[in-house]
Scaffold this motif. Structure first.
Motif, mmCIF file in Angstrom:
data_model
loop_
_atom_site.group_PDB
_atom_site.id
_atom_site.type_symbol
_atom_site.label_atom_id
_atom_site.label_comp_id
_atom_site.label_asym_id
_atom_site.label_seq_id
_atom_site.Cartn_x
_atom_site.Cartn_y
_atom_site.Cartn_z
ATOM 1 N N GLN A 208 35.212 48.802 42.890
ATOM 2 C CA GLN A 208 36.144 47.688 43.095
ATOM 3 C C GLN A 208 35.477 46.338 42.865
ATOM 4 O O GLN A 208 36.041 45.475 42.182
ATOM 5 C CB GLN A 208 36.724 47.752 44.512
ATOM 6 N N ARG A 209 34.290 46.143 43.428
ATOM 7 C CA ARG A 209 33.643 44.825 43.333
ATOM 8 C C ARG A 209 33.354 44.458 41.885
ATOM 9 O O ARG A 209 33.636 43.341 41.442
ATOM 10 C CB ARG A 209 32.342 44.814 44.137
ATOM 11 N N GLU A 210 32.810 45.411 41.116
ATOM 12 C CA GLU A 210 32.479 45.139 39.727
ATOM 13 C C GLU A 210 33.749 44.845 38.917
ATOM 14 O O GLU A 210 33.756 43.957 38.057
ATOM 15 C CB GLU A 210 31.739 46.333 39.127
ATOM 16 N N PHE A 211 34.799 45.577 39.200
ATOM 17 C CA PHE A 211 36.060 45.358 38.504
ATOM 18 C C PHE A 211 36.622 43.976 38.803
ATOM 19 O O PHE A 211 37.027 43.249 37.887
ATOM 20 C CB PHE A 211 37.067 46.432 38.923
ATOM 21 N N LEU A 212 36.641 43.601 40.066
ATOM 22 C CA LEU A 212 37.192 42.294 40.437
ATOM 23 C C LEU A 212 36.375 41.157 39.831
ATOM 24 O O LEU A 212 36.936 40.151 39.387
ATOM 25 C CB LEU A 212 37.248 42.164 41.957
ATOM 26 N N ASP A 213 35.062 41.310 39.811
ATOM 27 C CA ASP A 213 34.220 40.285 39.183
ATOM 28 C C ASP A 213 34.553 40.155 37.700
ATOM 29 O O ASP A 213 34.549 39.046 37.146
ATOM 30 C CB ASP A 213 32.738 40.634 39.351
ATOM 31 N N HIS A 214 34.837 41.277 37.068
ATOM 32 C CA HIS A 214 35.102 41.270 35.627
ATOM 33 C C HIS A 214 36.439 40.609 35.299
ATOM 34 O O HIS A 214 36.534 39.861 34.314
ATOM 35 C CB HIS A 214 35.079 42.701 35.094
ATOM 36 N N VAL A 215 37.470 40.897 36.079
ATOM 37 C CA VAL A 215 38.813 40.434 35.708
ATOM 38 C C VAL A 215 39.184 39.084 36.313
ATOM 39 O O VAL A 215 40.258 38.568 36.024
ATOM 40 C CB VAL A 215 39.892 41.478 36.098
ATOM 41 N N ARG A 216 38.326 38.519 37.129
ATOM 42 C CA ARG A 216 38.669 37.213 37.686
ATOM 43 C C ARG A 216 38.619 36.164 36.581
ATOM 44 O O ARG A 216 37.562 35.802 36.084
ATOM 45 C CB ARG A 216 37.725 36.845 38.834
ATOM 46 N N ILE B 93 48.489 46.145 44.997
ATOM 47 C CA ILE B 93 48.221 45.593 46.332
ATOM 48 C C ILE B 93 46.755 45.222 46.484
ATOM 49 O O ILE B 93 46.422 44.176 47.061
ATOM 50 C CB ILE B 93 48.638 46.614 47.412
ATOM 51 N N MET B 94 45.875 46.061 45.988
ATOM 52 C CA MET B 94 44.450 45.753 46.079
ATOM 53 C C MET B 94 44.146 44.441 45.378
ATOM 54 O O MET B 94 43.443 43.574 45.918
ATOM 55 C CB MET B 94 43.629 46.896 45.485
ATOM 56 N N MET B 95 44.687 44.262 44.171
ATOM 57 C CA MET B 95 44.417 43.030 43.446
ATOM 58 C C MET B 95 45.060 41.830 44.118
ATOM 59 O O MET B 95 44.465 40.748 44.184
ATOM 60 C CB MET B 95 44.873 43.176 41.998
ATOM 61 N N TRP B 96 46.274 42.010 44.629
ATOM 62 C CA TRP B 96 46.938 40.917 45.351
ATOM 63 C C TRP B 96 46.092 40.446 46.525
ATOM 64 O O TRP B 96 45.987 39.231 46.787
ATOM 65 C CB TRP B 96 48.307 41.372 45.845
ATOM 66 N N SER B 97 45.475 41.388 47.235
ATOM 67 C CA SER B 97 44.672 41.034 48.413
ATOM 68 C C SER B 97 43.445 40.216 48.041
ATOM 69 O O SER B 97 42.821 39.592 48.902
ATOM 70 C CB SER B 97 44.251 42.290 49.180
ATOM 71 N N HIS B 98 43.100 40.202 46.744
ATOM 72 C CA HIS B 98 41.975 39.394 46.261
ATOM 73 C C HIS B 98 42.469 38.245 45.380
ATOM 74 O O HIS B 98 41.709 37.723 44.549
ATOM 75 C CB HIS B 98 40.995 40.283 45.491
ATOM 76 N N TYR C 11 41.875 58.543 46.911
ATOM 77 C CA TYR C 11 40.661 57.945 46.364
ATOM 78 C C TYR C 11 40.922 57.481 44.932
ATOM 79 O O TYR C 11 41.506 58.210 44.128
ATOM 80 C CB TYR C 11 39.516 58.956 46.370
ATOM 81 N N LEU C 12 40.476 56.280 44.623
ATOM 82 C CA LEU C 12 40.625 55.722 43.281
ATOM 83 C C LEU C 12 39.281 55.202 42.799
ATOM 84 O O LEU C 12 38.404 54.865 43.618
ATOM 85 C CB LEU C 12 41.659 54.598 43.259
ATOM 86 N N ALA C 13 39.121 55.163 41.490
ATOM 87 C CA ALA C 13 37.892 54.629 40.909
ATOM 88 C C ALA C 13 38.235 53.803 39.683
ATOM 89 O O ALA C 13 39.188 54.107 38.958
ATOM 90 C CB ALA C 13 36.938 55.761 40.526
ATOM 91 N N LEU C 14 37.450 52.762 39.451
ATOM 92 C CA LEU C 14 37.594 51.912 38.275
ATOM 93 C C LEU C 14 36.257 51.879 37.553
ATOM 94 O O LEU C 14 35.208 51.668 38.181
ATOM 95 C CB LEU C 14 38.028 50.504 38.690
ATOM 96 N N GLY C 15 36.289 52.132 36.248
ATOM 97 C CA GLY C 15 35.054 52.246 35.488
ATOM 98 C C GLY C 15 34.659 50.966 34.767
ATOM 99 O O GLY C 15 35.263 49.902 34.949
ATOM 100 N N GLU C 16 33.671 51.095 33.925
ATOM 101 C CA GLU C 16 33.172 49.949 33.172
ATOM 102 C C GLU C 16 34.125 49.624 32.015
ATOM 103 O O GLU C 16 34.717 50.525 31.413
ATOM 104 C CB GLU C 16 31.779 50.245 32.622
ATOM 105 N N PRO C 17 34.268 48.354 31.685
ATOM 106 C CA PRO C 17 35.146 47.959 30.570
ATOM 107 C C PRO C 17 34.678 48.566 29.250
ATOM 108 O O PRO C 17 33.478 48.710 29.007
ATOM 109 C CB PRO C 17 35.020 46.432 30.556
ATOM 110 N N ILE C 18 35.645 48.914 28.414
ATOM 111 C CA ILE C 18 35.371 49.442 27.080
ATOM 112 C C ILE C 18 35.777 48.372 26.069
ATOM 113 O O ILE C 18 36.934 47.945 26.049
ATOM 114 C CB ILE C 18 36.163 50.734 26.822
#
Length: 254
Positions: free
Chosen positions: A62-70, A91-96, A207-214
């Motif tokens: 989550q942290r790496e994903f949020l840093d990338h898309v901000r 909802i997760m993104m809204w909370s950030h 459980y959810l996971a977000l990977g590295e950008p392609i």
């Protein structure tokens, strides 16, 4: 009014009235009317609390994903097993303080309430099986504004591992025209949220996971068509690899 007067001066048929929801599809969510934004925030806060109690969800990466898309629009693709995972990602993104716009089947616009809800949460309708360039352009503009796009390339909820899957590759075109990347994601544990024959969701752990950008540059292929094909293939390989990882980390979750 005569038949002639119902036509344009050139004799062509009159233009179809513009969809009143177009302003939601074509403009940034931050510019939605104040009342709509307030309702969104209230609903999101309620769903955040209820979903945490019901499904005890968590996002790996989550942290790496949020840093990338901000401040950067990415296309997010995931496997699809229920209506839970799009809700949780939104909802997760809204909370950030971030927004992601789900791309959804236009068939869901069958009722007035669904049309109202999907437009207010930033959804973009797509007519599957057609060259829906309007949906592609709307997604492109959203991505260029820094909004993320959420797509489920499987096109429908996959309820068993034996179910045939047809991948819809329009997400790679959206990423290409917007000159952005694709982020793979996966979910396990949500498939049995509403068991067959039941209508009320049950408590589970999801459980959810977000990977590295392609990136297109990282695919190692030249030419627009070749890159589109490679992006589609690599993205879904990463989605299913993430799903396999989550299944290994959480035995019994599918």
């Amino acid at each position: 009014m005569s038949e002639e007067s119902s036509k344009t001066s050139t004799g062509s048929a009159p233009r179809r009235a513009e969809d009143p929801r177009a302003r939601y599809f074509d403009n940034a969510m931050s510019t939605f009317p104040l009342l709509d934004r307030a309702l969104y925030d209230i609903a999101a806060a309620v769903v955040l609390v209820l979903s945490k109690l019901m499904w005890r969800w968590s996002f790996e990466g989550q942290r790496e994903f949020l840093d990338h898309v901000r401040g950067h629009g990415s296309v997010v693709v995931m496997n699809h097993v229920s209506m839970v995972e799009p809700i949780l990602l939104v909802i997760m993104m809204w909370s950030h303080h971030l927004r992601i716009r789900p791309v959804y089947k236009a068939e869901f616009d069958s009722t007035a309430i669904s049309r109202w809800v999907f437009s207010r949460v930033g959804g973009i309708p797509v007519h599957r099986g057609t060259a829906d360039l309007k949906a592609v352009r709307r997604a492109q503009h959203a991505l260029e504004r820094g909004e993320c796009i959420l797509i489920f390339p499987e096109g429908t909820r996959i309820k068993t591992d034996d179910q045939p899957v047809e991948i819809h590759g329009g997400f790679s075109l959206m990423a290409q025209v917007a000159k952005t990347d694709v982020v793979p994601g996966a979910v396990v544990g949500a498939r049995d949220v509403t068991p067959k024959g039941h209508h009320v969701p049950r408590p589970l752990t999801v459980y959810l996971a977000l990977g590295e950008p392609i990136t297109f540059d990282g695919l190692g292929v030249e030419g627009r068509k070749a890159q589109l094909s490679a992006m589609e293939r690599v993205s879904m390989e990463r989605v299913y690899a993430l799903r396999a990882h989550l299944r290994e980390e959480h035995p019994g979750k599918v």
